[in-house]
Every structure is written in structure tokens, then in C-alpha cells.
Design a protein around this motif. Structure first.
Motif, short mmCIF file in Angstrom:
data_model
loop_
_atom_site.label_atom_id
_atom_site.label_comp_id
_atom_site.label_asym_id
_atom_site.label_seq_id
_atom_site.Cartn_x
_atom_site.Cartn_y
_atom_site.Cartn_z
N LEU A 237 42.94 34.29 56.03
CA LEU A 237 42.27 35.20 55.10
C LEU A 237 40.78 34.91 55.07
CD1 LEU A 237 44.85 34.92 52.19
CD2 LEU A 237 44.58 36.87 53.74
N ARG A 238 39.99 35.95 55.10
CA ARG A 238 38.54 35.77 55.03
C ARG A 238 38.13 35.52 53.58
NH1 ARG A 238 36.75 40.25 52.61
NH2 ARG A 238 37.94 42.19 52.85
N PRO A 239 37.04 34.80 53.36
CA PRO A 239 36.52 34.65 52.00
C PRO A 239 36.26 36.02 51.37
CG PRO A 239 35.43 33.12 53.47
CD PRO A 239 36.25 34.04 54.35
N GLY A 240 36.67 36.17 50.13
CA GLY A 240 36.53 37.45 49.45
C GLY A 240 37.71 38.39 49.63
N ALA A 241 38.69 38.00 50.45
CA ALA A 241 39.88 38.85 50.61
C ALA A 241 40.56 39.07 49.27
CB ALA A 241 40.86 38.19 51.58
N ARG A 242 41.05 40.27 49.07
CA ARG A 242 41.65 40.65 47.79
C ARG A 242 43.17 40.49 47.85
NH1 ARG A 242 39.36 46.49 48.13
NH2 ARG A 242 39.85 45.92 50.28
N VAL A 243 43.70 39.82 46.84
CA VAL A 243 45.13 39.48 46.80
C VAL A 243 45.73 40.01 45.50
CG1 VAL A 243 46.81 37.60 46.77
CG2 VAL A 243 44.73 37.40 48.18
N LEU A 244 46.91 40.60 45.60
CA LEU A 244 47.72 40.94 44.43
C LEU A 244 48.99 40.12 44.50
CD1 LEU A 244 48.40 42.73 41.93
CD2 LEU A 244 49.54 44.29 43.53
N GLU B 140 49.51 29.25 40.50
CA GLU B 140 49.07 28.19 41.39
C GLU B 140 48.60 28.72 42.75
OE1 GLU B 140 48.40 23.97 42.04
OE2 GLU B 140 48.51 25.33 40.33
N MET B 141 49.31 29.70 43.30
CA MET B 141 48.91 30.22 44.60
C MET B 141 47.52 30.84 44.53
SD MET B 141 50.69 33.06 47.10
CE MET B 141 49.85 34.48 46.38
N LEU B 142 47.31 31.74 43.60
CA LEU B 142 46.01 32.41 43.51
C LEU B 142 44.89 31.43 43.20
CD1 LEU B 142 46.51 35.84 41.70
CD2 LEU B 142 45.63 35.43 44.00
N CYS B 143 45.12 30.53 42.28
CA CYS B 143 44.05 29.61 41.87
C CYS B 143 43.67 28.65 42.99
CB CYS B 143 44.48 28.83 40.63
SG CYS B 143 44.56 29.83 39.12
N THR B 144 44.66 28.07 43.66
CA THR B 144 44.32 27.13 44.73
C THR B 144 43.76 27.85 45.95
OG1 THR B 144 46.64 27.15 45.49
CG2 THR B 144 45.96 25.38 43.99
N TRP B 145 44.25 29.03 46.25
CA TRP B 145 43.68 29.78 47.37
C TRP B 145 42.27 30.26 47.06
CZ3 TRP B 145 47.88 33.38 49.93
CH2 TRP B 145 48.92 32.57 50.45
N ALA B 146 42.00 30.60 45.82
CA ALA B 146 40.63 30.96 45.44
C ALA B 146 39.70 29.77 45.62
CB ALA B 146 40.60 31.46 44.00
N ARG B 147 40.16 28.60 45.22
CA ARG B 147 39.35 27.38 45.39
C ARG B 147 39.19 27.00 46.85
NH1 ARG B 147 42.46 22.12 43.79
NH2 ARG B 147 43.51 22.81 45.70
N LEU C 136 40.32 24.76 37.70
CA LEU C 136 39.85 24.73 39.08
C LEU C 136 38.52 25.45 39.26
CD1 LEU C 136 43.14 25.25 41.15
CD2 LEU C 136 42.07 23.14 40.35
N GLY C 137 37.97 26.01 38.19
CA GLY C 137 36.67 26.65 38.26
C GLY C 137 36.66 27.94 39.05
N VAL C 138 37.73 28.73 38.93
CA VAL C 138 37.82 29.97 39.72
C VAL C 138 38.00 31.20 38.83
CG1 VAL C 138 38.66 28.82 41.80
CG2 VAL C 138 40.31 29.61 40.08
N THR C 139 37.58 31.12 37.58
CA THR C 139 37.76 32.26 36.68
C THR C 139 36.96 33.48 37.11
OG1 THR C 139 36.04 31.37 35.23
CG2 THR C 139 38.32 30.83 34.68
#
Length: 248
Positions: A34-41, A49-56, A82-85
Motif C-alpha cells: 500500500l502506498r502512503p495515503g492509501a484509503r482503507v475502509l 488495531e489494523m487501521l491504527c498500526t498500518w497508519a503508523r 499511536l499518534g494517528v488521529t
């Protein structure tokens, strides 16, 4: 609109509400390129946990949707931790029928295909949020071994043997639904142990702290019977995997 309390009691210490480990969750994230900035639902996103750790770790952005108010609150807290809000948000909502406002690069549902009435309906639901050429991510059980009797089927939380397919059968089903399997990460028995055994510790801690609760007898019965049932049936016969799909 919420999960029954027993679910949040049973998995009160869990960050991941299925038998995939944090290491394997990270592995599938890296494998998807996944490229940085990729959009996930992420539908039925649990504690996020998946979204937060992948965002980080991968720089993705996304939205998680879950019917549990308890898990959704934990997801918000995890994003803060994780600082990803600024990259992820979580909605307390019914994931069944949920479609993103704008097409996403990846649509996922790990371990909750009941939101679409099974694998075909969940694949169809996820596709409704996906951009052309995007990825679907599905977590689902399969039979590691053919169950020998009704007790084994029920011990694996299935109403009927046909509720799950073999691994080969599940891969074949994805093809019948018009998708190529482009990645997969499978759990092993240790993954199952870490998921299920932690539930017993949660149940016991809860019993010690809530001896007079209306759920006490139910929790006590589960703690007495579940470990033996798990090692006899689920641990031996049930597999679980995460599968990345692309439409043909």
C-alpha cells in the motif's frame, strides 16, 4: 445497537479480535504494498488495531466501522496512543450495508462475514466501496481437517459442516466470485492459542471482580467448559486466514 456484554468481557484485553497475531497482521500489511495515503475502509473494525498500526507503519488513512461501542472507544484511544488521529477515524455503526462515501483503495472485513450473510455477500458489500483495481481483504475460517462428527462441527461454532469450506474450497469460492487471490496469511495453532487462551484469563479476572453479576453463571460455565472443547475441536480442525483479492 451494540454487541452483547459477553463479547466485550471475553475479549477485554484483546487488541485484535480474531486469531491473527500482531506480527502476522503487520506481515499482510507489508505484503499488500500500500502506498502512503492509501484509503482503507475496515468493516467490523473492532478495537482498531489494523487501521491504527498500518497508519503508523505504512502511512495509510482510513475509517473503521464497528457495532461495539466498547471496541470503538478503544479504537479511538489506540489512535491517540499511536499518534494517528489525523489519519484514522472510527464510527460506532452497523457495518452490515455500510458503504464508503468515496471509493477506497482497500476494503476489508476480518472475521465478520456475517455482515454480508456469508462470504459472497460480504465480498459484494466490500466491492461497493472499492475503486476499480482496488484490493479486498477478507479474514475467514476454513476446515484444516474434515470434521468427523457433529460434536466437532458444533465445537467449532458452526451450525453445519457446510458453514466452512476447506482451504482449497475457500480459494475456489473466491475464484467463482470473480476474484484472484493475490496474497494470504494463515494463522497456525499458536495463533489460535494466543487468541483463545487469553479469553479464559479475561473471563477468570472478570469473575473474580464481578461475583454477583447477572452474567456470572454464564461466564463460569464457559470458563469450565471452553478450554477442553477448544483443544479437542477448534484447535485441531479449524483454520483461519486473511486473503487479499482483486476482481478479474
Amino acid at each position: 445497537m451494540d454487541l452483547p456484554r459477553i463479547f466485550t468481557i471475553r475479549e477485554s484485553s484483546h487488541r485484535i479480535h480474531n486469531p491473527i497475531t500482531a506480527e502476522k497482521l503487520a506481515t499482510i500489511g507489508r505484503a499488500l504494498r500500500l502506498r502512503p495515503g492509501a484509503r482503507v475502509l475496515d468493516l467490523a473494525s473492532g478495537s482498531g488495531e489494523m487501521l491504527c498500526t498500518w497508519a503508523r507503519d505504512l502511512g495509510v488513512r482510513g475509517t473503521g466501522v464497528d457495532i461495539s461501542s466498547v471496541f470503538t472507544a478503544r479504537a479511538h484511544s489506540r489512535a491517540v496512543e499511536l499518534g494517528v488521529t489525523d489519519r484514522v477515524d472510527f464510527a460506532h455503526d452497523d457495518a452490515a450495508g455500510y458503504v464508503a462515501d468515496e471509493p477506497v483503495d482497500l476494503a476489508s472485513c476480518l472475521g465478520a462475514t456475517w455482515i454480508g450473510g456469508g462470504v459472497p455477500g460480504t465480498v459484494d458489500l466490500l466491492r461497493r466501496s472499492l475503486r476499480p483495481g482496488g484490493l479486498l481483504l477478507l479474514g475467514h475460517p476454513y476446515w484444516r481437517l474434515d470434521p468427523p462428527d457433529r460434536a466437532t462441527v458444533e465445537g467449532c461454532h458452526a451450525a453445519d459442516r457446510s458453514d466452512y469450506l476447506s482451504l482449497a474450497g475457500l480459494i475456489g469460492q473466491f475464484g467463482e466470485l470473480g476474484h484472484d487471490v493475490v496474497e494470504m496469511v494463515l494463522t497456525d495453532q499458536d495463533s489460535w492459542d494466543r487468541y483463545r487462551a487469553a479469553q479464559w484469563f479475561n473471563l477468570r479476572r472478570w469473575l473474580d471482580e464481578n461475583p454477583d453479576d447477572e452474567l456470572t453463571e454464564q461466564v463460569r460455565h464457559e470458563l469450565r467448559t471452553d478450554p477442553a472443547s477448544y483443544v479437542q475441536h477448534e484447535r485441531e480442525y479449524l483454520g483461519w486466514g486473511v486473503f487479499a483479492l482483486m476482481a478479474r
